[in-house]
Design a protein around this motif. Structure first.
Motif, PDB file in Angstrom:
ATOM      1  N   ASN A  95      45.068  37.469  49.405  1.00 16.22           N
ATOM      2  CA  ASN A  95      46.476  37.135  49.247  1.00 16.22           C
ATOM      3  C   ASN A  95      47.331  38.243  48.633  1.00 16.22           C
ATOM      4  OD1 ASN A  95      45.273  36.963  46.721  1.00 16.22           O
ATOM      5  ND2 ASN A  95      46.627  35.343  46.040  1.00 16.22           N
ATOM      6  N   SER A  96      46.850  39.502  48.605  1.00 19.00           N
ATOM      7  CA  SER A  96      47.661  40.545  47.984  1.00 19.00           C
ATOM      8  C   SER A  96      47.578  41.872  48.732  1.00 19.00           C
ATOM      9  CB  SER A  96      47.258  40.749  46.523  1.00 19.00           C
ATOM     10  OG  SER A  96      45.975  41.284  46.431  1.00 19.00           O
ATOM     11  N   VAL A  97      48.659  42.623  48.626  1.00 21.84           N
ATOM     12  CA  VAL A  97      48.767  43.944  49.232  1.00 21.84           C
ATOM     13  C   VAL A  97      49.177  44.919  48.134  1.00 21.84           C
ATOM     14  CG1 VAL A  97      49.979  45.353  50.933  1.00 21.84           C
ATOM     15  CG2 VAL A  97      49.447  42.981  51.459  1.00 21.84           C
ATOM     16  N   ARG A  98      48.482  46.043  48.053  1.00 24.05           N
ATOM     17  CA  ARG A  98      48.774  47.077  47.059  1.00 24.05           C
ATOM     18  C   ARG A  98      49.511  48.231  47.748  1.00 24.05           C
ATOM     19  NH1 ARG A  98      43.693  49.032  44.284  1.00 24.05           N
ATOM     20  NH2 ARG A  98      43.874  47.031  43.266  1.00 24.05           N
ATOM     21  N   PHE A  99      50.574  48.713  47.105  1.00 17.32           N
ATOM     22  CA  PHE A  99      51.364  49.835  47.612  1.00 17.32           C
ATOM     23  C   PHE A  99      51.373  50.957  46.586  1.00 17.32           C
ATOM     24  CE2 PHE A  99      53.231  46.088  49.527  1.00 17.32           C
ATOM     25  CZ  PHE A  99      53.375  46.455  50.839  1.00 17.32           C
ATOM     26  N   GLU A 115      51.648  45.908  43.297  1.00 13.59           N
ATOM     27  CA  GLU A 115      50.880  44.931  44.058  1.00 13.59           C
ATOM     28  C   GLU A 115      51.749  43.701  44.283  1.00 13.59           C
ATOM     29  OE1 GLU A 115      46.672  42.565  43.671  1.00 13.59           O
ATOM     30  OE2 GLU A 115      46.807  44.597  42.916  1.00 13.59           O
ATOM     31  N   VAL A 116      51.807  43.267  45.522  1.00 10.78           N
ATOM     32  CA  VAL A 116      52.529  42.057  45.877  1.00 10.78           C
ATOM     33  C   VAL A 116      51.490  41.013  46.242  1.00 10.78           C
ATOM     34  CG1 VAL A 116      54.168  40.993  47.472  1.00 10.78           C
ATOM     35  CG2 VAL A 116      54.506  43.363  46.733  1.00 10.78           C
ATOM     36  N   SER A 117      51.541  39.871  45.571  1.00  8.91           N
ATOM     37  CA  SER A 117      50.587  38.815  45.879  1.00  8.91           C
ATOM     38  C   SER A 117      51.332  37.515  46.140  1.00  8.91           C
ATOM     39  CB  SER A 117      49.571  38.637  44.751  1.00  8.91           C
ATOM     40  OG  SER A 117      50.224  38.323  43.550  1.00  8.91           O
ATOM     41  N   GLY A 149      54.241  30.766  45.474  1.00  9.27           N
ATOM     42  CA  GLY A 149      54.965  31.808  44.751  1.00  9.27           C
ATOM     43  C   GLY A 149      54.654  33.194  45.279  1.00  9.27           C
ATOM     44  N   VAL A 150      55.501  34.151  44.911  1.00  9.08           N
ATOM     45  CA  VAL A 150      55.303  35.557  45.240  1.00  9.08           C
ATOM     46  C   VAL A 150      55.420  36.331  43.935  1.00  9.08           C
ATOM     47  CG1 VAL A 150      56.204  37.543  46.485  1.00  9.08           C
ATOM     48  CG2 VAL A 150      56.261  35.298  47.559  1.00  9.08           C
ATOM     49  N   ASN A 151      54.471  37.234  43.699  1.00  7.31           N
ATOM     50  CA  ASN A 151      54.445  38.002  42.465  1.00  7.31           C
ATOM     51  C   ASN A 151      54.485  39.493  42.794  1.00  7.31           C
ATOM     52  OD1 ASN A 151      54.114  38.531  39.691  1.00  7.31           O
ATOM     53  ND2 ASN A 151      51.927  38.816  39.991  1.00  7.31           N
TER      54      ASN A 151
END
Length: 163
Positions: A95-99, A115-117, A149-151
């Motif tokens: 559930n997360s993508v790291r940039f 990181e967007v999760s 939610g989005v973090n």
């Protein structure tokens, strides 16, 4: 610094808040194209390899980390898998993508590790249960046990000087 089949590099980080200096050494092998990083402060070695698969965009990331635990005198291994999407973005969890965005002007730049999760409810139920069941679901969501939610987590923000 290149030495035959190896490319050596290092980094020195000064934390302005704590006034602490940390350093890392890494070497990238030119044969397997993997990267071995030694974090002296954490007493850890980390190996990371990108595997390109034919006809599939992106690449599989395979990693292993070995950390020395001084109190027990043992080495603790850990392993990870990820998927690189390109342009510094990689999927590290389901559930997360790291940039790792970077912006440079000559030899001075800014880079970040973000990181967007997406937080998903533990249980998805689609039915026609009525208003009382909807109120119970809203109560569960209010206490944070089962919510969407989005973090966005900015883990590092660095000023970089290239020498």
């Amino acid at each position: 610094l290149g030495v035959l089949p190896l490319r050596l590099s290092g980094s020195l980080v000064w934390n302005l808040d704590s006034h602490k200096v940390t350093y890392k050494m890494s070497c990238k092998d030119k044969i397997l194209h993997g990267k071995l990083t030694a974090n002296i402060e954490e007493r850890a070695l980390h190996y990371r390899k990108h595997l390109r698969l034919p006809s599939i965009p992106g690449s599989l990331i395979v990693g292993a980390r070995w950390q020395y635990d001084q109190p027990s005198g043992t080495v603790k291994p850990s392993y990870n898998l990820g998927w690189e999407l390109g342009h510094g973005a990689e999927v590290t969890k389901v559930n997360s993508v790291r940039f790792k965005p970077k912006m440079f002007f000559k030899c001075v730049g800014v880079e970040a590790l973000t990181e967007v999760s997406v937080q998903l409810p533990k249980q998805l139920v689609f039915d026609t249960r009525g208003a009382d069941a909807a109120r119970r679901d809203a109560a569960c969501a209010a206490d944070g046990t089962d919510a969407w939610g989005v973090n966005l987590d900015i883990q590092e923000l660095n000023i970089v000087l290239r020498l």
